[in-house]
Design an enzyme around this catalytic site. Structure first.
Site, PDB file in Angstrom:
ATOM      1  N   HIS A 252       7.143   8.609   5.099  1.00  0.00           N
ATOM      2  CA  HIS A 252       5.906   9.394   5.021  1.00  0.00           C
ATOM      3  C   HIS A 252       6.156  10.850   4.639  1.00  0.00           C
ATOM      4  CE1 HIS A 252       3.437   6.342   7.676  1.00  0.00           C
ATOM      5  NE2 HIS A 252       4.287   5.750   6.841  1.00  0.00           N
TER       6      HIS A 252
ATOM      7  N   GLU B  66      -0.776  -2.146   4.992  1.00  0.00           N
ATOM      8  CA  GLU B  66       0.041  -2.230   6.210  1.00  0.00           C
ATOM      9  C   GLU B  66      -0.188  -1.016   7.100  1.00  0.00           C
ATOM     10  OE1 GLU B  66       2.700  -1.439   9.152  1.00  0.00           O
ATOM     11  OE2 GLU B  66       2.772  -0.204   7.365  1.00  0.00           O
ATOM     12  N   GLU B  67      -0.438   0.161   6.452  1.00  0.00           N
ATOM     13  CA  GLU B  67      -0.557   1.399   7.225  1.00  0.00           C
ATOM     14  C   GLU B  67      -1.759   1.379   8.160  1.00  0.00           C
ATOM     15  OE1 GLU B  67       1.725   3.568   7.325  1.00  0.00           O
ATOM     16  OE2 GLU B  67       2.887   3.277   5.497  1.00  0.00           O
TER      17      GLU B  67
ATOM     18  N   ASP C 213       0.807  -1.231   0.000  1.00  0.00           N
ATOM     19  CA  ASP C 213       0.000   0.000   0.000  1.00  0.00           C
ATOM     20  C   ASP C 213       0.835   1.275   0.000  1.00  0.00           C
ATOM     21  OD1 ASP C 213       0.658  -1.103   2.597  1.00  0.00           O
ATOM     22  OD2 ASP C 213      -0.530   0.484   3.516  1.00  0.00           O
TER      23      ASP C 213
HETATM   24 ZN   LIG Z   1       4.450   3.700   6.724  1.00  0.00          ZN
HETATM   25 ZN   LIG Z   2       5.958   0.958   5.905  1.00  0.00          ZN
END
Ligand SMILES: [Zn+2]
Ligand SMILES: [Zn+2]
Length: 390
Positions: A363, A135-136, A77
């Site tokens: 991020h 995963e986030e 993702d």
């Molecule tokens: Zn992340």
């Molecule tokens: Zn990550």
């Protein structure tokens, strides 16, 4: 040909896979194109991939004899970030970006699957390749709940994360807790709106929120040992429409993180402490509340025996013990859904290199990786699997 040469020969393919995923980032649970591409690639390599969830892909590779089963996992993702890099393979989707390196994880595991499929006669047991969505925001759990570990019973799991805080050529590997347990939460404070000239006729959720933000900090400073790191931060406040109006509600959102190995009770204890303080503060202000857990994952704990198995493989990849370092981070990672069920190891693959702009944190809108690290990751997946199953 040895493993390194074999991976090197696929480097162009590896980098172009990563760049393709990078140009087409998809948010959690919406990895439609990505999962299709993963499935197509695996099929071309002779696998029979299956969907465990709508965008969660699994493929198994059996070795020559019976033996243990090892999961190799990558996440797919991207994030709602507007990319600010100036590279020819920039995101083509405004407001979406692979700002956590999951594009690289997916590419590395695909190429590792291709190479391992040529070496199936060199190991016993089975490798299970898991391509995980979201995963986030807790995407591993739905795959496990949909039967991943029941359909592919496994003795061990291995995952890794591209890590620009480490230079290319170093790997973070250690036993015990390595990444934080995480609770993402929302608190809705319900008061009674009114005129700011007559606050006595209203129930002010803004004042209650201010009090609550302060009081919640008591948990980390007065209720939990400083030797058991805990971080509680409110990252979002929403409420009110004008300076002279007391609003009906205020909403707070935040995260609680903890980094100690008490897997069974840490999350429950933390949630109970939070709820007790929320209830007490809201009662003091005559406000009502709703405490909502948006998602959570346990502490990621590396199994010491598995770390011992993987260590020589990691040494082979980076040329010795001196390039292995210890990483401990308050960032959460839902690979912990595997590590809390079966012995597991999670590695941090150095990909920092200022010369190519790989010096921003995860991020960040300018996050990038040193692509020279990708082939090391592929080699690491392969060597670790061969060590464990060889
Ligand atoms: Zn992340
Ligand atoms: Zn990550």
């Amino acid at each position: 040909m040895d493993i390194r040469q074999e991976v090197e020969a696929l480097n162009e393919e590896l980098v172009s896979l990563r760049r393709d995923f990078h140009q087409h980032p998809e948010l959690g649970f919406d990895e439609v194109r990505t999962s299709q591409k993963v499935e197509d690639y695996l099929r071309e390599c002779g696998f029979q991939p299956k969907r465990v969830t709508p965008t969660g892909v699994v493929a198994a590779l059996s070795g020559s004899g019976s033996g243990p089963s090892l999961i190799l996992r990558a996440d797919m993702d991207a994030l709602p970030v507007l990319e600010q890099n100036d590279v020819p393979y920039c995101s083509l989707e405004p407001g979406r970006m692979h700002a956590c390196g999951h594009d690289g994880h997916t590419a590395m595991l695909l190429v590792a699957a291709k190479v391992l499929s040529r070496h199936r006669h060199e190991f016993n047991g089975r490798v299970v390749f898991v391509f995980q969505p979201n995963e986030e925001n807790s995407g591993a759990l739905p795959m496990i709940e949909a039967g991943l570990l029941a359909d592919y019973p496994s003795d061990a799991a291995l995952g890794m994360h591209l890590w620009p805080a480490l230079p290319t050529g170093q790997i973070g590997l250690s036993s015990g807790a390595v990444m934080a347990g995480l609770i993402q939460f929302k608190i809705e404070i319900r008061g009674k709106g009114g005129h700011t000239g007559y606050p006595q006729q209203a129930v002010d959720p803004v004042l209650c929120a201010a009090d609550l933000i302060q009081s919640l900090q008591m948990i980390q400073t007065r209720e939990i040992s400083a030797l058991e790191p805990t971080i509680l931060v409110i990252g979002k406040i929403n409420g009110g429409t004008a300076s002279n109006i007391i609003p009906d509600t205020v909403t707070l959102e935040g995260t609680a993180r903890y980094l100690h190995e008490d897997r069974r009770n840490a999350e429950r204890n933390l949630r109970e402490r939070m709820e007790r303080i929320i209830a007490g503060v809201c009662a003091t202000h005559r406000a009502e509340y709703e405490f909502i857990v948006l998602g959570s994952s346990p502490v990621l704990v590396n199994d010491p025996l598995l770390v011992d198995v993987v260590r020589p493989a990691a040494q082979d990849v980076v040329g010795g013990e001196h390039n292995l370092v210890r990483i401990l981070t308050p960032v959460g990672e839902d690979f912990s859904e595997f590590s809390s069920r079966i012995p597991a190891v999670f590695l941090f693959l150095g990909c920092g290199n200022e010369a190519v702009g790989a010096c921003y944190p995860h991020h960040h809108p300018r996050f990038n990786i040193d692509e020279a690290a990708l082939k090391l990751g592929v080699e690491l997946y392969i060597r670790a699997a061969l060590k464990h199953l060889g």
